[in-house]
Design an enzyme around this catalytic site. Structure first.
Site, PDB file in Angstrom:
ATOM      1  N   SER A   1       0.849  -1.187   0.000  1.00 26.13           N
ATOM      2  CA  SER A   1       0.000   0.000   0.000  1.00 26.13           C
ATOM      3  C   SER A   1       0.886   1.239   0.000  1.00 26.13           C
ATOM      4  CB  SER A   1      -0.886   0.012   1.246  1.00 26.13           C
ATOM      5  OG  SER A   1      -0.111   0.373   2.371  1.00 26.13           O
ATOM      6  N   LYS A   2       0.260   2.380   0.002  1.00 26.62           N
ATOM      7  CA  LYS A   2       0.948   3.685   0.014  1.00 26.62           C
ATOM      8  C   LYS A   2       2.034   3.774   1.096  1.00 26.62           C
ATOM      9  CE  LYS A   2       0.204   6.649  -3.046  1.00 26.62           C
ATOM     10  NZ  LYS A   2       1.452   6.777  -3.733  1.00 26.62           N
ATOM     11  N   ARG A   3       1.767   3.101   2.211  1.00 29.88           N
ATOM     12  CA  ARG A   3       2.728   3.147   3.320  1.00 29.88           C
ATOM     13  C   ARG A   3       4.107   2.647   2.903  1.00 29.88           C
ATOM     14  NH1 ARG A   3       2.127  -0.626   6.683  1.00 29.88           N
ATOM     15  NH2 ARG A   3       0.507  -1.672   5.478  1.00 29.88           N
ATOM     16  N   HIS A   4       4.136   1.809   1.856  1.00 26.32           N
ATOM     17  CA  HIS A   4       5.416   1.247   1.427  1.00 26.32           C
ATOM     18  C   HIS A   4       6.141   2.151   0.443  1.00 26.32           C
ATOM     19  CE1 HIS A   4       3.117  -2.335   2.794  1.00 26.32           C
ATOM     20  NE2 HIS A   4       4.280  -2.628   3.317  1.00 26.32           N
ATOM     21  N   GLY A   5       5.639   3.380   0.247  1.00 27.97           N
ATOM     22  CA  GLY A   5       6.293   4.300  -0.691  1.00 27.97           C
ATOM     23  C   GLY A   5       5.569   4.281  -2.021  1.00 27.97           C
TER      24      GLY A   5
END
Ligand code: GLU
Length: 446
Positions: A221-225
């Site tokens: 997800s977005k959290r991973h960049g």
């Protein structure tokens, strides 16, 4: 045996966001299978969610696919005999088939909606090309915590088909041979099989692709960049590398080869070699792959990749000719994981300014006198070649009984402002005698 069924696959994105890594991966595997088998790759836009679907997202998805080099043979823009290729333009087909099921008493009306009646005792098992045998019966299609079988809505009261129904109508009418999609759709497949049975249609083959996880083993997800395909482009990754990287997420050609071209991937791809376990999105692996592709580029193409990033750094590229700049990048010998990083590592070829900004030494008078002697003799070599420069430097240090390393390092700093560079005599050769003299003079070393 009859002739083999024509291979037709589809990528069916909903235009409710950009093309993300997961979508790009699914599109790529469909494309690889079509190209490997000499089949057809269809792009179908699943825009039945009228609130969230937009034309702009449809276009971004398409341009993301084009950037990755995934061309489609049929789709909303190019047309094809099985069109239209947007679900919102196929509403009559969904209605017709739903009405037929009502006439056959397999579905019923509830207001404006049409609902499929699920009966117990039906075997919905299937052989997934990737996951193997999956055993399910219609009895399993119950509401959570209830004994009631849950009927399946085909057409909602607003006239729009549901995903599970529209996908069956379209895959059948578009003559799709293989449904290749994310593993999150395994749980939808039995419902779809039930509808195939009711409509009297032949099943396609199903191949579900393992999920992609972040390094922390959580769903990507977005959290991973960066997750959208375009973000990778803007960071200096090349389409061939992102293509290569996505291709080995959940698939391998069988040996430990990790770097390949599009043509090689098409040749080697086998759906049966897709692994069942989730794959991990590893940014270090992407960097490695991108670096390998960057190394393999021909010098002029590499220059075109690096040029915009030199421009971004404000360097005066126009004051050098292209062949000279391309040779400078060749000298970098594969340094730099991305075109952007390579541009930063090689800035000193384009201009002395970044060197001055990085390196401001203070030498004692004694050190200066010693270095001046070294550099004056170096600048006087008859042939300005790296081997002549190195021979001169070796002779000088041997005579004095001092270490080459110290003098080479000073030269490196004066020319590049960096601790690490290609062979410093090669750098000096490429910069030329005049530019080398100018840089040494700036530091008072000649
Ligand atoms: N529109 C669906 C999705 O984006 C397609 C799923 C399928 O390929 O059946 O997930």
């Amino acid at each position: 045996m009859g002739t083999e069924r024509e291979i037709r696959v589809r990528f069916a994105p909903s235009p409710t966001g950009a093309l993300h890594i997961g979508g790009g991966h699914t599109a790529l595997f469909n494309w690889l299978w079509a190209r490997h088998k000499g089949g057809r790759f269809v792009l179908r836009i699943e825009d039945t969610d009228r609130e969230r679907s937009t034309q702009a997202y449809e276009e971004t998805i398409m341009s993301g696919m084009r950037w990755l080099g995934l061309d489609w043979d049929e789709g909303p823009d190019v047309g094809g005999v099985y069109g239209p290729y947007r679900q919102s333009e196929r509403l009559n087909l969904y209605r017709e088939n739903a009405e037929r099921l009502v006439r056959e008493d397999k579905a019923y009306r509830e207001g404006e909606a049409i609902i499929f009646r699920v009966l117990p005792g039906e075997d919905l098992s299937f052989d997934d090309v990737v996951y193997g045998r999956i055993e399910v019966a219609s009895d399993g299609l119950r509401e959570k915590g209830s004994d009631e079988l849950k009927d399946i809505v085909l057409i909602k009261s607003d006239g729009m088909p549901t995903y599970n129904y529209a996908v069956v109508v379209d895959d059948h009418l578009m003559n799709i041979s293989h449904v290749i999609r994310g593993e999150d759709h395994i749980s939808n497949t039995p419902k779809q099989i039930l509808l195939y049975h009711a409509l009297g249609w032949e099943l396609p083959a199903f191949a579900h692709l393992p999920m992609i996880l972040g390094k922390d083993k959580k769903k990507l997800s977005k959290r991973h960049g960066a997750t959208s395909v375009y973000e990778f482009r803007d960071m200096g990754y090349m389409p061939d590398s992102v293509f290569n990287f996505l291709a080995i997420l959940g698939w391998s050609p069988g040996d430990d080869r990790e770097i390949f071209s599009r043509a090689e991937a098409v040749e080697l791809f086998e759906l049966s070699r897709v692994v069942r376990k989730p794959s991990v999105f590893d940014p270090d692996k992407l960097n490695f792959i991108n670096q390998e592709h960057l190394k393999r580029l021909d010098p002029m193409t590499r220059l075109e990749m690096v040029r915009p990033f030199w421009q971004e750094l404000g360097l005066p590229i126009a004051s050098h000719d292209d062949a000279w700049l391309a040779d400078a990048l060749t000298l970098m010998g594969g340094r730099g994981k991305t075109a952007k990083e390579l541009a930063g590592f090689s800035d000193y070829f384009v201009s002395f300014e970044p060197v001055k900004a990085r390196y401001t030494p203070e030498f004692s008078e004694e050190e200066k006198a010693d270095l001046k002697d070294f550099f004056t003799k170096l600048l006087a070599v008859p042939d300005w070649t790296d081997s002549a420069l190195e021979a001169q430097a070796r002779e000088w240090v041997a005579q004095r009984g001092v270490k080459m390393k110290d003098y080479a390092m000073t030269l490196r700093f004066a020319l590049t402002g960096m601790k690490v560079s290609p062979g410093i005599f090669e750098v000096a050769q490429h910069l030329g005698r005049d530019e080398t003299r100018r840089r040494l003079a700036h530091y008072g070393l000649i």
